[in-house]
Design a protein around this motif. Structure first.
Motif, mmCIF file in Angstrom:
data_model
loop_
_atom_site.group_PDB
_atom_site.id
_atom_site.type_symbol
_atom_site.label_atom_id
_atom_site.label_comp_id
_atom_site.label_asym_id
_atom_site.label_seq_id
_atom_site.Cartn_x
_atom_site.Cartn_y
_atom_site.Cartn_z
ATOM 1 N N ARG C 71 0.829 -1.218 0.000
ATOM 2 C CA ARG C 71 0.000 0.000 0.000
ATOM 3 C C ARG C 71 0.855 1.257 0.000
ATOM 4 N NH1 ARG C 71 -4.408 -1.187 4.679
ATOM 5 N NH2 ARG C 71 -4.947 1.000 4.281
ATOM 6 N N ASP C 185 -6.942 -5.139 7.939
ATOM 7 C CA ASP C 185 -7.226 -3.813 7.389
ATOM 8 C C ASP C 185 -6.880 -3.772 5.901
ATOM 9 O OD1 ASP C 185 -8.001 -1.014 7.919
ATOM 10 O OD2 ASP C 185 -5.941 -0.642 7.210
ATOM 11 N N TRP C 189 -9.302 -2.877 2.677
ATOM 12 C CA TRP C 189 -8.803 -1.799 1.802
ATOM 13 C C TRP C 189 -8.749 -2.300 0.361
ATOM 14 C CZ3 TRP C 189 -4.479 -1.401 -1.349
ATOM 15 C CH2 TRP C 189 -4.133 -0.114 -1.798
#
Lengths: 493, 493, 493, 493
Positions: C71, C185, C189
């Motif tokens: 990310r 998470d 995402w």
């Protein structure tokens, strides 16, 4: 396993022999007939099983029309010969058909016949034979004739002759002296007529052998050989690898199912079976039954065989551990009293007990002939032994060999035996003087391989040939033999 | 597969019915007999196979002493009843023994009999039956009697009756009208005598069904049901899971080997076999032959079954690819002309062709009845068809069902069928009014499971019980049913 | 069995939908993630097994060089796109090779791709997918693209992604958002990035399903469907016959051996094994182990399955009868606490316990986490649980699915699944309006057969075609379907 | 088959010998290392395979921390001894666990240890050994120690040592000189340190043998014996029946599946496989693959083996007939160039070729090392050989023994070997003077049976004992041997 085969002894034509005389003198050695006292029961036991094993094809002749003894009849074949004695020469045509059917599954022998026909490797051979006389034997005899031999034949068993086949052979010109249901006196009369004929001196002999693990006849032959009584070399075709594997492992695999089904119509799926003994016979039986959904237990005395049974997925137990549990007991040991009366007492109602092994002593059948037990014959070869409380145990073939009594031996297996015999005769007859002494020999490994190769055509199997380079690398001749001679030793592991 | 079973229809006793009259009127629907024109050949075809399949145990009575028609004799059983018509009431004792032998392998049915005997759940039931009359059927009939029913019985096939069993039933008091070798006129006379008797009104009917994949009789029944002709509920016991798997997969696994061996003594090892069709029957045949050392090819039209055959280790081919190669063809398709004359022309000498499937149309046998081919009957059910060049093809059972014709059906399998039938009758007879309407029903899943559980004792099998916690987790009742009802659908994949 | 597959839902492009929004809202329903409290342990359990099952080919990438979160990196493929997020785009070439290897065993899917490529039956389809991202999935995705679809994909499991495959797909232009070892998470995402992108409205959704007998996700889907929540039709490809047989019977037959060998190097010959449950999974495991020389016992609750086990040659017992005896326990029930602590206490030293069934509750593993027992991790997925007296029980995969955790699923089986999925998408996307309502459908039988037929080429299998006459006789269309639709019902008997 | 075993030579302690000196002098004879010129490639070939076959359990130690040569380190065990040289003595505890795990499957050897421990039959024996050093070997060495022997040990292969096991042995007091990844110089240094130590004169030697059909080392030993070079008797434990069957038939049955699965994840169902050679190895491979649903073809040069293949249900073909068809080729011949470049050229895309036979010459791998072919290593031991048109053939273990390279040998099989070795040592050490001369002997049959009986406990197998009467009938001693000594001859039929 109860396959039938022969040991051949031969001497070259230039050495006139009196073999046939000795043969008659030692008759009880060769014919498995005991001394007078014990003869009755044994001959009955042998003959029944032999009878049944050959009844399938030719049952139409069983209800024989005519009760006149063949010895009292004068018969003539179409070539005006009377040098034979059979039940009814008119059955020759029916017998011819049976022989033709047998030939279909013996293409290897026929192929050998065709290849060697022009050479006539048995020209001059005068063979006297004493074997079961069946369609398959006829294919062998006719092959010997085609290769140049003169043959005279008699039966080794008073019940096993297929009358129509004997007729067909006689019609062809083979001097056959045999019929189904000979008396003991007939038996010796036939041998005498077969062997002792004016102006015909046999130079080769073909004898029957009931193969089994501790083989009485091969043993006799060996003893004779040692004692110097046997003045001709002989070949023990029983110990050939091809024959061993086929007669035991493969043949039992098929015949255990057939024998059980024909006698009891038992469903195999889910049946609990104990197989006593895990030699080749036990291996064949176990594998077949497992493949059809039976749950098989093994008993063994030899730890090496026991370990193999374990690795093959069978529980190895003592018989007493499972005796109350099992639906079927099959003995394959060559031992005696493997199943005792005490154990039979504990079997379940409706359980089956039978023998695929050697002797008829594996199951202690004698112990069942006591007053408190009732025997009820429900079919041919099937007895219900009934306990006082109503429990029934189903005994097959009175404890004799199941597959000899209650199933058929595939003609293909007989073809292997017969081809091996024909080759042995050719080898002995044509060997340079001195190669074989007065002893019992094993078929040379290469011939064993040749017999096998002749039978591959049946399966449309294609052999790979060694290249020169590969043969050199392996230290082998391109045409075999591919295994050393000691591989021949029977290997029951 | 050719197993025999029944569809039962029933109405409560308080609703007097005329069912038996309709039954007689529609006789060709139920009895598989076509209209007069076509009757002759069909009845012959059916009867021959039925005859053979039951001949093993009782062949001693086949050579019947007495040629007088049973219709012309007056016989009396030991209870002085004359309300029956069988070949010879004196054979009752022999028949009793046959029934007792059958009982040994039908312990589940006997166990049901014992459990329900005191309750008499069929008290008041008056059952008229029309099935094969064999030792196994007798165990069913005697169970129905033990549960309180009155029974009158007749044969569904003119050849399949075991005379001594009919005698034993008659001796016991069941009114049986049947003998082996009835004429067509006898057949209908027996049905009439069975059904229409003074002062006895049947309230349940038991009919035969020859099971097969596209089952004509179940179909007829369904058609009737839709058309409102069938005024009573019936249960289709053929589609029960237990029966399906046993009749097809397991039974064929055993009977293909038995049927081939009994007819041809063929050796399985190394044989190349093509099995046409890979449904349950084809699966059973292929697995058994592979297990005994045959090399098996499969033909299929359905890609899903074909893919299964691949994964099971079989080559999937078109018949033409292997027709010159194979030793044996076995049809298991339910289709017609799966083996054509053109293909038979190309088969090897000595090859075998037979049918394990549904109809006798799978092999185009008719095409072989031409002048240039010679038929030679070599054994019962075995024909050699001989081509002008001498090639022989061995045709079994003239293309009819091999296992029905040439092997026996394990009694255990018949026990499953018979137990299912008995339970179906009890269910229908005792169901609260309205549960079953005039339609054909499947046996409730739970009963199917109950039949299975009764048969587990034979294998000494021990079922695991769900704990309360587990039952809750799975959302099941601890006593079953363990599968939803739609699992019942025949699944031939 | 632990095979992975998908349920597809689709709506035509002309009906703009908000499906993806609901999808995200109900995320715990679809993704198998429980509410926060329970999430930790479950995700760990699932992820470990998924991880292992895909590690064989690409283990070289496991020891990842770089600890930066994807990310936080900006990557660009060779076409200058940045619309993806994977571990390392530079691994694309390695991933391409993995995909190519997978293609070799997925020739049916490739063949479908080639046949339909010119038609572009998915032109206009915008598919968002959430599945395991492996080489095999990539072959499916690239097929969808070849047929005209636009695809965006994300992982359904935080551990199962093959990073190099994700890179290869991204390089090709598929927007993939997934890497191995995502945090929770990260997981959400990725889904968000995948679904919600500017100017791109998906019209089909592809979701993962962990197949098992009582399938939670299909169940959820059905419940949703009933409740009206699911506004698009979906196809349940799990219940297709082809998939069932392959995933369960055939796949387990291979993977039980593989899984046990890779983890324990156990010798199968002579091992005593108890298989709990005799459905398709139990049948496959039992058959394979028996074939390799193990002695297999079965436990069952359902008498019908138990009877089948008997006929197949297995002893049916209660677990307690054999618990002290057996070397291996394999659970295949779908039930809970099939093996209890009490039973584990009585197992032999060195015995193995593992699960091939549905849930990780079959073995009561929790009961082993007590202070007196020592756990020793001896290899990946292999724990020795050690009793105070030194006895060791070998627990595999902590009681989770053995074949998902410790063996590989043959690519061929994944090919069947993927081809079925592709066809289902095409069918749904092209069906005339109204054919499918908002419900879960089974794949039409004919498509099932089509998938099978595409896979026959792998085996060089040749299907037989019906003649016109035969098709008429059977009442079938020459091109199928060859079985009625109700045959589709899962049949575990 | 690639199992490892030993030949032991021994002389009684009262005859001081110089054996160890000769041993070092003839080092290339015993150690399989050729003269300098050819040494490099051979050692590489051997070592790689050995490495892999033992890597499963202890791979954690492979990525060794420390690059210092053990020769340059001084290590001390907890008893303050420095008479050893291993990688890291601190790994002893981990090695102890590995040994304990191995002991679980070597209960027969442990049982022998316990029975003989008090007698100390090897008291006074000073054994110098040179074998693979693995957990299983350690169980043997520790047994020898328990029976009274003093042992010094070194590795026979520079790659096969399990470092942690060497540490555990050294910790126990066995003087071990070995580590994984020795240089050639290290190898001879270790042997020197092992043999030549102050005040310690070995009186028995234990040497490694790589078993194969034409066994170079046994051959060397025989040649030496004839030439009078070998001044001590030795026992050839390789030709024991137990070892033969287990190493070949049973072991291959398991390892062919394992080896193929671990390297290629191939699905067996429906695969077409050709097995070259139908000796014991070929029989084991064929049976296993057939059992898992593969379609197996056999090639053979020996008609007897070919006929067996036919009867076992395999088509016997020439390789060229099926080369374009098959998915897998497995060589089991002991021959060279069985698969030629010409044939490899004609294989299908994606097909697999591997060797289970003797030498690495069976597949002509050298012919594949040509410029037009690309080799791609896809996993350890797995190469894709890529033809110019893109066709890939998957070559396993570069044509070396698959099961030695890519699968594990069951500890149980190693237990049989090790127990046989221990017994042979005891026999030689305790035999009365004169029983064994300077020659190579076979283990007496009775000992072979004893080894087997010790291993029966693993299977909970119960041996039946002969009654006195039965033993007499069979002419056997009740305690065996049960087969004559000539049964020992290797029987590959």
């Amino acid at each position: 396993m109860g396959e039938l085969s022969s040991v051949f002894s031969a001497v070259p034509t230039h050495k006139p022999v009196k073999k046939q005389i000795q043969f008659v003198e030692d008759k009880q050695e060769f014919s498995r007939f005991p001394t007078k006292a014990g003869r009755r029961s044994l001959s009955r036991s042998i003959s029944q099983s032999s009878t049944d094993s050959y009844s399938s094809a030719a049952s139409c002749t069983d209800s024989s029309d005519d009760e006149t003894s063949p010895r009292d009849k004068t018969q003539t074949n179409s070539k005006s010969s009377t040098d034979f004695c059979v039940k009814n020469i008119k059955q020759a045509e029916f017998g011819r058909r049976e022989i033709e059917i047998a030939q279909q599954d013996m293409s290897a022998l026929i192929s050998l016949r065709k290849r060697a026909q022009s050479e006539k490797p048995l020209a001059g051979a005068k063979i006297v034979g004493c074997t079961h006389i069946t369609a398959q034997t006829a294919v062998l005899i006719e092959t010997l004739v085609a290769l140049g031999a003169q043959c005279r034949w008699t039966a080794c068993n008073i019940y096993s002759t297929q009358n129509e086949v004997a007729a067909a052979l006689s019609e062809l010109g083979v001097a056959v002296f045999a019929w189904k249901g000979e008396s003991e006196d007939d038996f010796w009369w036939c041998i005498d007529r077969c062997v002792n004929t004016e102006g015909w001196q046999p130079n080769m002999v073909s004898l029957p052998l009931l193969f089994d693990k501790i083989d009485a006849n091969v043993h006799s032959l060996r003893v004779l050989s040692k004692a110097g009584k046997l003045c001709v070399p002989a070949m023990n075709v029983n110990d050939s690898v091809t024959k061993q594997k086929f007669d035991n492992l493969y043949c039992c695999r098929e015949s255990i199912l057939d024998g059980l089904k024909r006698t009891t119509d038992v469903m195999f799926g889910g049946k609990q079976v104990v197989v006593c003994g895990y030699g080749e016979v036990g291996k064949g039986c176990s594998a077949a039954l497992k493949a059809l959904g039976a749950i098989v237990y093994i008993t063994e005395i030899d730890p090496i065989c026991a370990l193999q049974a374990c690795m093959d997925g069978f529980r190895v137990v003592k018989l007493n551990e499972v005796i109350r549990l099992v639906d079927v007991i099959i003995t394959c040991t060559g031992n005696k009293n493997v199943v005792t009366r005490d154990q039979l007492d504990r079997m379940k109602n409706g359980s089956i007990v039978c023998n695929m092994g050697h002797s008829n002593t594996e199951i202690d059948v004698a112990s069942l002939r006591t007053p408190e037990l009732t025997w009820e014959r429900v079919r041919s070869q099937v007895d219900h032994v009934i306990w006082p409380d109503g429990k029934r145990v189903i005994l097959l073939a009175e404890g004799r060999l199941l597959n000899l009594s209650c199933s058929t031996v595939p003609t293909f297996v007989l073809s292997i035996t017969a081809t091996t015999q024909a080759l042995a005769l050719i080898e002995l007859y044509n060997a340079p003087e001195g190669r074989y002494k007065q002893d019992v020999y094993l078929l040379p490994k290469k011939m064993d391989e040749y017999v096998a190769s002749l039978h591959l055509a049946t399966f449309d199997a294609h052999l790979t040939e060694l290249s020169d380079e590969q043969a050199k690398y392996l230290g082998l001749n391109k045409n075999g033999p591919f295994k050393p001679n000691y591989y021949r030793y029977v290997c029951t592991f």
